[in-house]
Every structure is written in C-alpha cells, then in structure tokens.
Design an enzyme around this catalytic site. Structure first.
Site, short mmCIF file in Angstrom:
data_model
loop_
_atom_site.label_atom_id
_atom_site.label_comp_id
_atom_site.label_asym_id
_atom_site.label_seq_id
_atom_site.Cartn_x
_atom_site.Cartn_y
_atom_site.Cartn_z
CD1 TRP A 120 8.39 -14.21 10.04
CD2 TRP A 120 7.61 -13.85 12.11
NE1 TRP A 120 8.95 -13.03 10.50
CE2 TRP A 120 8.48 -12.79 11.75
CE3 TRP A 120 6.98 -13.84 13.34
CZ2 TRP A 120 8.74 -11.72 12.63
CZ3 TRP A 120 7.24 -12.79 14.21
CH2 TRP A 120 8.11 -11.74 13.84
CG ASP A 170 8.19 -4.97 3.13
OD1 ASP A 170 8.10 -5.66 4.17
OD2 ASP A 170 7.65 -3.85 3.02
CD GLU A 173 9.71 -9.92 9.01
OE1 GLU A 173 9.58 -8.88 9.71
OE2 GLU A 173 10.79 -10.53 8.92
CD GLU A 329 12.92 -4.08 15.41
OE1 GLU A 329 13.19 -5.07 14.70
OE2 GLU A 329 11.90 -4.02 16.13
#
Length: 381
Positions: A120, A170, A173, A329
């Site tokens: 990640w 940020d 990601e 989202e």
C-alpha cells in the site's frame, strides 16, 4: 446553481441519517476500529486513522459517545504499541539521520491494530494529526477528561513534530514526493488542539506553538497561489481536500480572503452541480465526484455564513445514495477520465459502496445545517 435540496424529502434525509449512524456503529469492530468500507476489495480488513477519525467525529456529534470512545481507545493502543518505533524515528530525526519512508508509521491498520500485509501507499502523516484533532473535539463536546490518552497523544505529537516537514502521500495515497497543504492543515489542527487542551506537557506545548507557527509561515510562503491554497507546496493546482482546512479543521479562518478565494477556486475548478472532484487530472475510477468532498465544501461555505450553498451541496450528496441509502465513495455521472473507469472496476470491483467516510461527512454537514433529527434518541450511548 442547480437547487438539489428539494430532491430528497425530509423523510428520506432522516432515513439516510439513520442508515448512516447504523452503518457506523454496527460495522465498528470489537476492537473499536471503523472499516473504511465493508465490501470494497482493496479496503476490506483495514481502518485508516484519517477516515476513522472523521467517522468517529460524526459518531461523537450524533451522540454515540461510546462508539467514538472505542475508536479513540483503538487509536491510542495502535500508537502505544509502536512507542519504540516512534522513539527511534524521533531520535534519528533529531540526529539528522534520514529515516526511510518504509520505517515511518502506516496510514492504515488491520482491525487488530497490526500493520497490513498488502502492499500500500502507506506513509501518510495527515491521519495522525486528524486523530488528535478529533479526539479533542470529542472531549470538549462531551465534557470528558482526556488524561487516559496522554501517553498516546505525547507519542503522536513527538512523531509529528519530528516529521511534518517531510514529503509523504496525500489524502488519496498519491504524490509522495510533495508536502501537501491539506496534510499540514491536519497536522497543525491536531497539534494545536492537544496544546489548547493541555494534553501534553509545557515543553511540548511550547514546541507545538513554535512548529505550528512555522507551518503557517511555510504555507503563507509556498502554499498559496493567486490568493488561494494550493494542492502541494510550490504547485498552482487545487484539491478538494483543501476545504477541510477551512472547516472543520479551522487551519484557515473561514471569513478570511484566503478562505473565500480558496472556496471560489474549488467551486470554479472542481465542482459541477454540487459534486466535487478530488483534483483535475484524477483518473481513479474515471475521476468522479465525491459526496464527502461536497460535504467538506458545504461545511466551509456554512462556516462563512453561506447557508444556501451549503444546503445545495448537502442536497447533492444526499442524492448520491442508493435505494438502500448507502453512500458511495464517488459517482460515475461526471467523470474527468471516463476511459479509465473500467480499468479500476476490473482491478478492484465496483466503486466502494457504502463508504463510511461519506456517511460520516453527510452526518456532520446535516447536523451543522440542522437537517438531521436526533436519530440517536433512545439508543445506548
């Protein structure tokens, strides 16, 4: 502006609020973590400090005191378990030894509080500031004592004071090579909050005051272009997350020329009919509009007294809910890069729905507008 405030009835708004707080409280794990989304493949099994802190803030504002407390307890445990790593990072920074990004603390954790095993884009500082800010908001809102959190708060403060000048990913990601203004706003808001609440000792309080002043000086010098906040230091672009620097974080005075110019540019560059894009050039799922960003922008407008525009943004966000009152989202109705949408669907599946952060920001703006009834009446708090 298109008036979207009448498209959802009062009953629908109440049902969406009920659904929102139900999702937040029912999906909270036994450990106290809030999942970002219960079904989205890339998010399953993880809780972010940033998302979770805004979710906990909404739960707290809705009167779900125990739910919020359990999340802050989870945060404190996550931090305290990494005390040795934090001390090593702080010591190396003090001695001028560069700390590799892979040694910095992650942005998200497993529900059990562990580091994730999946690859990640993990080095992000904003969540550490946001959890401090949200904790202090919770304590003040309900008149609670924060002594139990002092060790975790002190560790987080030391970590941020040693690290805030570093480039990192940020909110999205992305762009790890830059220092992001939204990240600095989260850090400054959190550090200022714990200093004001006296959750750290006098020496740390003095350092906070000095470093927050340095952050604001840096933003004034390199984080503003044409009178508005910018995406990262030295940029000319804007980002939807900048609205949060105005409200609810209060890094920038909502009535200032800087805040008003920032809001105006966000409206002109990123907003269409009440839906706010993350930034121009966004290709994630085609670069759609994010309900949570509409709510942040609504909070910024409301903080400066523009209730009408805040209502419009709130109405647009409510309109994005599914028939089951789940908020996504992002939406697919106005894409920056429509040709990229299917690539992400093939990679990770449909857009995250529900996203708890979207539900949280709907609640926060709805409460601020007085549009949400007390759906927590009769609940065990």
């Amino acid at each position: 502006m298109t008036d979207t405030t009448l498209h959802r009835s009062a009953a629908d708004i109440a049902a969406l609020a009920e659904r929102s707080i139900h999702l937040i409280t029912s999906l909270q794990t036994p450990e106290g973590a809030y999942p970002a989304s219960p079904t989205f493949s890339a998010y399953v099994g993880y809780s972010w400090l940033r998302d979770g802190s805004f979710i906990a803030d909404a739960a707290s504002a809705m009167g779900e005191i125990d739910s919020a407390r359990r999340f802050y307890d989870w945060c404190a445990d996550v931090i305290e378990r990494r005390a040795d790593a934090i001390h090593a990072i702080v010591d190396d920074a003090r001695e001028g030894r560069p700390v590799p990004a892979v040694r910095m603390l992650p942005a998200r954790f497993t529900f059990a509080g562990g580091d994730g095993a999946d690859e990640w884009w993990d080095f992000q500082l904003d969540g550490y500031g946001t959890w401090l800010w949200a904790l202090v908001e919770h304590l003040g809102r309900h008149g609670l004592d924060g002594t139990r959190y002092r060790d975790a708060v002190t560790l987080t403060t030391e970590y941020l004071l040693a690290s805030w000048q570093r480039p990192c990913y940020d909110w999205w990601e992305e762009h790890s090579q830059h220092v992001h203004v939204s990240t600095l706003a989260c850090i400054a808001a959190g550090l200022s909050a714990v200093a004001d609440e006296k959750l750290v000792d006098a020496e740390l309080t003095e350092r906070i005051q000095s470093e927050v002043a340095a952050m604001k000086k840096l933003v004034a010098a390199d984080g503003i272009a044409d009178g508005h906040l910018i995406k990262w230091l030295g940029s000319t672009a804007v980002d939807g997350s900048l609205a949060a620097a105005i409200a609810p974080l209060g890094f920038v005075d909502p009535g200032s020329d800087l805040a008003r110019r920032t809001v105006a540019v966000l409206e002109a560059h990123l907003t269409v009919d009440g839906g706010v894009h993350r930034y121009l050039g966004d290709t994630f799922f085609g670069g759609g509009q994010w309900p949570l960003l509409s709510c942040f922008l609504g909070l910024a407008h409301l903080a400066d007294g523009d209730r009408q525009r805040a209502e419009e943004l709130f109405g647009w966000a409510a309109e994005t809910a599914t028939d089951q009152f789940d908020l996504p989202e992002q939406t697919a109705g106005h894409l920056i890069a429509p040709g990229m949408r299917q690539e992400w669907v093939d990679r990770w599946g449909p857009v995250a729905t529900p996203l708890l952060w979207s539900h949280a920001m709907f609640l926060r703006l709805g409460l601020a507008l007085g549009r949400i009834p007390d759906v927590t009446e009769g609940r065990t708090r």
